[in-house]
Design a protein around this motif. Structure first.
Motif, PDB file in Angstrom:
ATOM      1  N   ASP A 223       6.918  -2.500   1.645  1.00 57.54           N
ATOM      2  CA  ASP A 223       7.032  -1.095   2.046  1.00 57.54           C
ATOM      3  C   ASP A 223       7.009  -0.930   3.565  1.00 57.54           C
ATOM      4  O   ASP A 223       7.667  -0.046   4.105  1.00 57.54           O
ATOM      5  CB  ASP A 223       5.924  -0.257   1.413  1.00 57.54           C
ATOM      6  N   VAL A 224       6.254  -1.783   4.255  1.00 61.27           N
ATOM      7  CA  VAL A 224       6.216  -1.722   5.717  1.00 61.27           C
ATOM      8  C   VAL A 224       7.607  -2.042   6.277  1.00 61.27           C
ATOM      9  O   VAL A 224       8.097  -1.353   7.178  1.00 61.27           O
ATOM     10  CB  VAL A 224       5.156  -2.689   6.285  1.00 61.27           C
ATOM     11  N   LYS A 225       8.239  -3.056   5.739  1.00 63.14           N
ATOM     12  CA  LYS A 225       9.581  -3.446   6.200  1.00 63.14           C
ATOM     13  C   LYS A 225      10.593  -2.335   5.929  1.00 63.14           C
ATOM     14  O   LYS A 225      11.451  -2.055   6.759  1.00 63.14           O
ATOM     15  CB  LYS A 225      10.018  -4.741   5.524  1.00 63.14           C
ATOM     16  N   LYS A 226      10.472  -1.682   4.779  1.00 61.66           N
ATOM     17  CA  LYS A 226      11.366  -0.555   4.470  1.00 61.66           C
ATOM     18  C   LYS A 226      11.166   0.578   5.468  1.00 61.66           C
ATOM     19  O   LYS A 226      12.134   1.195   5.920  1.00 61.66           O
ATOM     20  CB  LYS A 226      11.116  -0.042   3.049  1.00 61.66           C
ATOM     21  N   ALA A 227       9.921   0.848   5.816  1.00 63.67           N
ATOM     22  CA  ALA A 227       9.633   1.915   6.782  1.00 63.67           C
ATOM     23  C   ALA A 227      10.216   1.589   8.153  1.00 63.67           C
ATOM     24  O   ALA A 227      10.755   2.469   8.833  1.00 63.67           O
ATOM     25  CB  ALA A 227       8.128   2.149   6.886  1.00 63.67           C
ATOM     26  N   ILE A 228      10.121   0.341   8.568  1.00 63.97           N
ATOM     27  CA  ILE A 228      10.684  -0.059   9.863  1.00 63.97           C
ATOM     28  C   ILE A 228      12.189   0.141   9.875  1.00 63.97           C
ATOM     29  O   ILE A 228      12.759   0.550  10.886  1.00 63.97           O
ATOM     30  CB  ILE A 228      10.307  -1.518  10.193  1.00 63.97           C
ATOM     31  N   GLN A 229      12.846  -0.100   8.784  1.00 61.29           N
ATOM     32  CA  GLN A 229      14.299   0.017   8.707  1.00 61.29           C
ATOM     33  C   GLN A 229      14.773   1.451   8.466  1.00 61.29           C
ATOM     34  O   GLN A 229      15.967   1.731   8.568  1.00 61.29           O
ATOM     35  CB  GLN A 229      14.827  -0.908   7.613  1.00 61.29           C
ATOM     36  N   ASN A 230      13.869   2.360   8.182  1.00 66.70           N
ATOM     37  CA  ASN A 230      14.225   3.752   7.900  1.00 66.70           C
ATOM     38  C   ASN A 230      14.459   4.502   9.213  1.00 66.70           C
ATOM     39  O   ASN A 230      13.528   4.790   9.958  1.00 66.70           O
ATOM     40  CB  ASN A 230      13.100   4.410   7.097  1.00 66.70           C
TER      41      ASN A 230
ATOM     42  N   THR B  70      -0.293 -10.040   0.478  1.00 68.12           N
ATOM     43  CA  THR B  70       0.193  -9.628   1.798  1.00 68.12           C
ATOM     44  C   THR B  70       1.692  -9.389   1.768  1.00 68.12           C
ATOM     45  O   THR B  70       2.173  -8.360   2.253  1.00 68.12           O
ATOM     46  CB  THR B  70      -0.158 -10.688   2.859  1.00 68.12           C
ATOM     47  N   GLU B  71       2.448 -10.307   1.188  1.00 62.83           N
ATOM     48  CA  GLU B  71       3.907 -10.153   1.124  1.00 62.83           C
ATOM     49  C   GLU B  71       4.295  -8.924   0.320  1.00 62.83           C
ATOM     50  O   GLU B  71       5.245  -8.221   0.672  1.00 62.83           O
ATOM     51  CB  GLU B  71       4.541 -11.416   0.554  1.00 62.83           C
ATOM     52  N   SER B  72       3.564  -8.654  -0.754  1.00 63.11           N
ATOM     53  CA  SER B  72       3.832  -7.466  -1.565  1.00 63.11           C
ATOM     54  C   SER B  72       3.611  -6.188  -0.754  1.00 63.11           C
ATOM     55  O   SER B  72       4.419  -5.258  -0.796  1.00 63.11           O
ATOM     56  CB  SER B  72       2.924  -7.478  -2.796  1.00 63.11           C
ATOM     57  N   PHE B  73       2.516  -6.151  -0.004  1.00 63.75           N
ATOM     58  CA  PHE B  73       2.221  -5.001   0.850  1.00 63.75           C
ATOM     59  C   PHE B  73       3.296  -4.802   1.913  1.00 63.75           C
ATOM     60  O   PHE B  73       3.695  -3.671   2.215  1.00 63.75           O
ATOM     61  CB  PHE B  73       0.853  -5.198   1.512  1.00 63.75           C
TER      62      PHE B  73
ATOM     63  N   SER C 127       1.419 -11.789  10.033  1.00 62.68           N
ATOM     64  CA  SER C 127       0.497 -10.963   9.248  1.00 62.68           C
ATOM     65  C   SER C 127      -0.401 -11.770   8.311  1.00 62.68           C
ATOM     66  O   SER C 127      -1.506 -11.324   7.993  1.00 62.68           O
ATOM     67  CB  SER C 127       1.280  -9.957   8.402  1.00 62.68           C
ATOM     68  N   LEU C 128       0.054 -12.916   7.864  1.00 65.93           N
ATOM     69  CA  LEU C 128      -0.682 -13.648   6.831  1.00 65.93           C
ATOM     70  C   LEU C 128      -2.120 -13.955   7.226  1.00 65.93           C
ATOM     71  O   LEU C 128      -3.056 -13.659   6.478  1.00 65.93           O
ATOM     72  CB  LEU C 128       0.051 -14.952   6.477  1.00 65.93           C
ATOM     73  N   ARG C 129      -2.331 -14.518   8.375  1.00 70.77           N
ATOM     74  CA  ARG C 129      -3.688 -14.890   8.776  1.00 70.77           C
ATOM     75  C   ARG C 129      -4.559 -13.660   9.017  1.00 70.77           C
ATOM     76  O   ARG C 129      -5.731 -13.625   8.623  1.00 70.77           O
ATOM     77  CB  ARG C 129      -3.649 -15.766  10.019  1.00 70.77           C
ATOM     78  N   ILE C 130      -3.991 -12.656   9.672  1.00 73.05           N
ATOM     79  CA  ILE C 130      -4.751 -11.446   9.965  1.00 73.05           C
ATOM     80  C   ILE C 130      -5.232 -10.784   8.673  1.00 73.05           C
ATOM     81  O   ILE C 130      -6.401 -10.409   8.549  1.00 73.05           O
ATOM     82  CB  ILE C 130      -3.907 -10.464  10.793  1.00 73.05           C
ATOM     83  N   PHE C 131      -4.332 -10.636   7.710  1.00 75.52           N
ATOM     84  CA  PHE C 131      -4.699  -9.974   6.451  1.00 75.52           C
ATOM     85  C   PHE C 131      -5.658 -10.835   5.624  1.00 75.52           C
ATOM     86  O   PHE C 131      -6.511 -10.310   4.920  1.00 75.52           O
ATOM     87  CB  PHE C 131      -3.448  -9.617   5.653  1.00 75.52           C
TER      88      PHE C 131
END
Length: 82
Positions: A66-73, A60-63, A45-49
């Motif tokens: 929440d994405v990682k939490k959603a994947i694990q939900n 990017t890491e801060s964003f 994600s780093l380069r794309i963002f």
């Protein structure tokens, strides 16, 4: 070469992104695929963002938290077509 097109068939699989399925095999695949997504997300994600939004690594890491939490939900029944 006879100019024939080889007989190609596509087979599509649905890979769960976390262990939400009831089926034990799909549950394990989802657990493994979700782990791969979460562990690799920063790297891909780093380069794309940076290029798309001008975001630095910290933003990017801060964003992605929440994405990682959603994947694990497991109440989200997401999947990838592979």
């Amino acid at each position: 070469d006879s100019g024939r097109v080889p007989d190609v068939q596509e087979e599509v699989f649905y890979m769960p992104i976390n262990p939400w399925p009831r089926d034990p095999r799909l549950k394990m695949l989802g657990r493994l695929w979700g782990k791969q997504l979460v562990d690799g997300m920063g790297a891909f994600s780093l380069r794309i963002f940076k290029e798309a939004f001008g975001w630095e690594q910290g933003r990017t890491e801060s964003f992605l938290v929440d994405v990682k939490k959603a994947i694990q939900n497991t109440s989200y029944h997401g999947y990838h077509k592979v």
